[in-house]
Design a protein around this motif. Structure first.
Motif, mmCIF file in Angstrom:
data_model
loop_
_atom_site.group_PDB
_atom_site.id
_atom_site.type_symbol
_atom_site.label_atom_id
_atom_site.label_comp_id
_atom_site.label_asym_id
_atom_site.label_seq_id
_atom_site.Cartn_x
_atom_site.Cartn_y
_atom_site.Cartn_z
ATOM 1 N N TRP A 28 0.824 -1.208 0.000
ATOM 2 C CA TRP A 28 0.000 0.000 0.000
ATOM 3 C C TRP A 28 0.859 1.260 0.000
ATOM 4 O O TRP A 28 0.580 2.224 -0.713
ATOM 5 C CB TRP A 28 -0.916 -0.034 1.220
ATOM 6 N N LEU A 29 1.920 1.271 0.816
ATOM 7 C CA LEU A 29 2.763 2.454 0.884
ATOM 8 C C LEU A 29 3.562 2.644 -0.404
ATOM 9 O O LEU A 29 3.751 3.780 -0.856
ATOM 10 C CB LEU A 29 3.714 2.353 2.083
ATOM 11 N N THR A 30 4.028 1.552 -0.995
ATOM 12 C CA THR A 30 4.744 1.659 -2.273
ATOM 13 C C THR A 30 3.826 2.255 -3.339
ATOM 14 O O THR A 30 4.258 3.089 -4.145
ATOM 15 C CB THR A 30 5.254 0.284 -2.732
ATOM 16 N N HIS A 31 2.574 1.832 -3.328
ATOM 17 C CA HIS A 31 1.609 2.365 -4.300
ATOM 18 C C HIS A 31 1.481 3.880 -4.168
ATOM 19 O O HIS A 31 1.579 4.617 -5.163
ATOM 20 C CB HIS A 31 0.249 1.700 -4.100
ATOM 21 N N PHE A 32 1.284 4.371 -2.940
ATOM 22 C CA PHE A 32 1.066 5.802 -2.763
ATOM 23 C C PHE A 32 2.366 6.603 -2.869
ATOM 24 O O PHE A 32 2.336 7.779 -3.257
ATOM 25 C CB PHE A 32 0.367 6.073 -1.427
ATOM 26 N N ALA A 33 3.486 5.996 -2.543
ATOM 27 C CA ALA A 33 4.768 6.673 -2.747
ATOM 28 C C ALA A 33 5.001 6.925 -4.233
ATOM 29 O O ALA A 33 5.400 8.025 -4.648
ATOM 30 C CB ALA A 33 5.903 5.841 -2.158
ATOM 31 N N MET A 34 4.730 5.897 -5.050
ATOM 32 C CA MET A 34 4.885 6.062 -6.498
ATOM 33 C C MET A 34 3.846 7.037 -7.050
ATOM 34 O O MET A 34 4.160 7.873 -7.909
ATOM 35 C CB MET A 34 4.771 4.705 -7.192
ATOM 36 N N PHE A 35 2.638 6.944 -6.539
ATOM 37 C CA PHE A 35 1.566 7.823 -7.010
ATOM 38 C C PHE A 35 1.895 9.284 -6.709
ATOM 39 O O PHE A 35 1.635 10.179 -7.519
ATOM 40 C CB PHE A 35 0.253 7.418 -6.341
ATOM 41 N N SER A 36 2.494 9.547 -5.537
ATOM 42 C CA SER A 36 2.837 10.926 -5.173
ATOM 43 C C SER A 36 3.908 11.506 -6.097
ATOM 44 O O SER A 36 3.995 12.725 -6.259
ATOM 45 C CB SER A 36 3.322 10.989 -3.719
ATOM 46 N N MET A 37 4.732 10.644 -6.697
ATOM 47 C CA MET A 37 5.780 11.105 -7.622
ATOM 48 C C MET A 37 5.317 11.151 -9.075
ATOM 49 O O MET A 37 6.070 11.588 -9.951
ATOM 50 C CB MET A 37 7.011 10.192 -7.512
ATOM 51 N N PHE A 38 4.102 10.685 -9.341
ATOM 52 C CA PHE A 38 3.635 10.571 -10.717
ATOM 53 C C PHE A 38 3.663 11.899 -11.481
ATOM 54 O O PHE A 38 4.139 11.941 -12.633
ATOM 55 C CB PHE A 38 2.227 9.965 -10.755
ATOM 56 N N PRO A 39 3.181 13.024 -10.913
ATOM 57 C CA PRO A 39 3.265 14.294 -11.662
ATOM 58 C C PRO A 39 4.699 14.678 -12.019
ATOM 59 O O PRO A 39 4.951 15.177 -13.125
ATOM 60 C CB PRO A 39 2.644 15.310 -10.690
ATOM 61 N N LEU A 40 5.629 14.453 -11.107
ATOM 62 C CA LEU A 40 7.034 14.761 -11.384
ATOM 63 C C LEU A 40 7.572 13.886 -12.508
ATOM 64 O O LEU A 40 8.238 14.369 -13.433
ATOM 65 C CB LEU A 40 7.861 14.543 -10.113
ATOM 66 N N LEU A 41 7.278 12.582 -12.456
ATOM 67 C CA LEU A 41 7.770 11.655 -13.473
ATOM 68 C C LEU A 41 7.103 11.921 -14.834
ATOM 69 O O LEU A 41 7.732 11.756 -15.879
ATOM 70 C CB LEU A 41 7.524 10.215 -13.029
ATOM 71 N N HIS A 42 5.843 12.330 -14.805
ATOM 72 C CA HIS A 42 5.152 12.679 -16.051
ATOM 73 C C HIS A 42 5.799 13.900 -16.700
ATOM 74 O O HIS A 42 5.997 13.937 -17.922
ATOM 75 C CB HIS A 42 3.670 12.949 -15.762
ATOM 76 N N ARG A 43 6.148 14.869 -15.874
ATOM 77 C CA ARG A 43 6.799 16.075 -16.388
ATOM 78 C C ARG A 43 8.170 15.757 -16.992
ATOM 79 O O ARG A 43 8.585 16.377 -17.967
ATOM 80 C CB ARG A 43 6.954 17.075 -15.247
ATOM 81 N N ASP A 44 8.856 14.764 -16.444
ATOM 82 C CA ASP A 44 10.178 14.353 -16.949
ATOM 83 C C ASP A 44 10.081 13.278 -18.029
ATOM 84 O O ASP A 44 11.100 12.665 -18.385
ATOM 85 C CB ASP A 44 11.045 13.835 -15.796
ATOM 86 N N LYS A 45 8.851 13.017 -18.512
ATOM 87 C CA LYS A 45 8.616 12.040 -19.584
ATOM 88 C C LYS A 45 9.092 10.630 -19.195
ATOM 89 O O LYS A 45 9.739 9.926 -19.967
ATOM 90 C CB LYS A 45 9.310 12.483 -20.880
ATOM 91 N N LEU A 46 8.726 10.224 -17.975
ATOM 92 C CA LEU A 46 9.120 8.908 -17.467
ATOM 93 C C LEU A 46 7.901 8.041 -17.138
ATOM 94 O O LEU A 46 7.976 7.163 -16.279
ATOM 95 C CB LEU A 46 9.994 9.074 -16.218
ATOM 96 N N VAL A 47 6.793 8.298 -17.828
ATOM 97 C CA VAL A 47 5.564 7.537 -17.554
ATOM 98 C C VAL A 47 5.746 6.067 -17.893
ATOM 99 O O VAL A 47 5.302 5.178 -17.154
ATOM 100 C CB VAL A 47 4.373 8.128 -18.343
ATOM 101 N N LEU A 48 6.418 5.769 -19.019
ATOM 102 C CA LEU A 48 6.639 4.379 -19.412
ATOM 103 C C LEU A 48 7.488 3.648 -18.369
ATOM 104 O O LEU A 48 7.182 2.509 -17.990
ATOM 105 C CB LEU A 48 7.319 4.321 -20.784
#
Length: 303
Positions: A164-184
């Motif tokens: 559960w914590l890994t899920h939300f830790a990754m989710f919290s970084m999603f906007p940053l990773l999307h901005r850096d083109k790391l969605v894949l």
């Protein structure tokens, strides 16, 4: 970032020294080692005041403000209601941040000073790093990975929490990773984690029956309220569905012009609420270890 773990190391080592036959000597030896290590590390920069201050300015970039972007910690989340940067000076915010970080670290530190143990040390690492992430000055989104390090070592003890914590830790970084083109890369690593987690020999599959029963009984006795909130199937299902929908919305829709960071704010609020619950849960779990150790000591005396 190493400071995130410093309170746990300090309290654990101090607790071990105080449990020794000659605590004063052990504490003195520990103090000499710490001072000596600092002297060696800082020696190249002590030739001038400017060099030492330059290192400190890089370690603590106060001029950048108490938060940046939309990190899921207390200062950024509460800024929706309280405009910290406008109401208070940087000096005041530094004081608030330091006080909040130390106060939230204190319960975990006290437990390790009173009853140091290897498992308690891992929980102390987890709790101190969460305190720094939630309340320290100028936190980056990726800092949420630091609490995951000790939690990984507790994978068999905290299987559900790890997922559960890994899920939300990754989710919290999603906007940053999307901005850096790391969605894949984000999707690939998340899928890999799920495959490893649910593999026959992974954290979800490896468990000792008696240990699992003992763990559940302890949780029910000491932390029933927190665990019932954090791990209730309806809560988990609802939040999991919300996070999935927000992923899709973030990738396919644009926010209103009036609120350009609306999606980031919603993600931040959801993740922050979970991080607070986990912080309370893990602190409670660490203090339950003291009761468990005390009962074991009583049994040994009876025997």
């Amino acid at each position: 970032m190493s400071a995130y773990f410093a309170p746990a190391f300090f309290s654990y080592l101090l607790g071990k020294c105080l449990k020794n036959k000659n605590p004063v000597l052990e504490v003195a030896k520990l103090g000499l080692i710490v001072v000596g290590t600092f002297a060696v590390v800082w020696w190249p920069y002590l030739h001038s005041k400017e060099a030492a201050l330059a290192v400190l300015s890089r370690l603590a970039p106060f001029e950048r403000g108490i938060y940046e972007d939309y990190v899921a910690n207390f200062w950024c989340t509460s800024s929706v209601l309280v405009k910290w940067k406008k109401l208070y000076t940087t000096q005041s915010l530094r004081t608030f941040s330091l006080a909040a970080t130390l106060l939230t670290c204190l319960p975990s530190m006290v437990q390790q000073v009173l009853a140091p143990s290897s498992k308690g040390f891992l929980y102390a690492l987890l709790n101190s790093s969460f305190s720094f992430y939630l309340f320290s000055f100028q936190v980056h989104e990726k800092s949420v990975l630091l609490p995951l390090l000790p939690l990984t070592l507790l994978a068999l003890e905290e299987r559900q929490s790890l997922l559960w914590l890994t899920h939300f830790a990754m989710f919290s970084m999603f906007p940053l990773l999307h901005r850096d083109k790391l969605v894949l890369a984000y999707i690939a690593l998340y899928a890999l984690f799920i495959l490893v987690y649910f593999a026959p020999g992974g954290p979800s599959g490896r468990c000792n029956g008696s240990k699992t029963r003992d763990h559940r009984q302890t949780t029910k006795r000491g932390m029933g309220f927190l665990s019932s909130i954090a791990f209730h199937p309806l809560v988990m299902g609802f939040l999991g569905l919300c996070s999935l929908i927000l992923h899709v919305i973030y990738l396919t829709m644009r926010p209103p012009n009036k609120y350009p960071f609306l999606f980031e704010a919603v993600i931040m609020l959801i993740c922050f609420s979970q991080f607070v619950l986990f912080t309370l849960y893990f602190n409670s779990k660490q203090w339950m270890l003291s009761k468990h150790l005390t009962s074991k000591d009583k049994q040994k005396k009876i025997i």
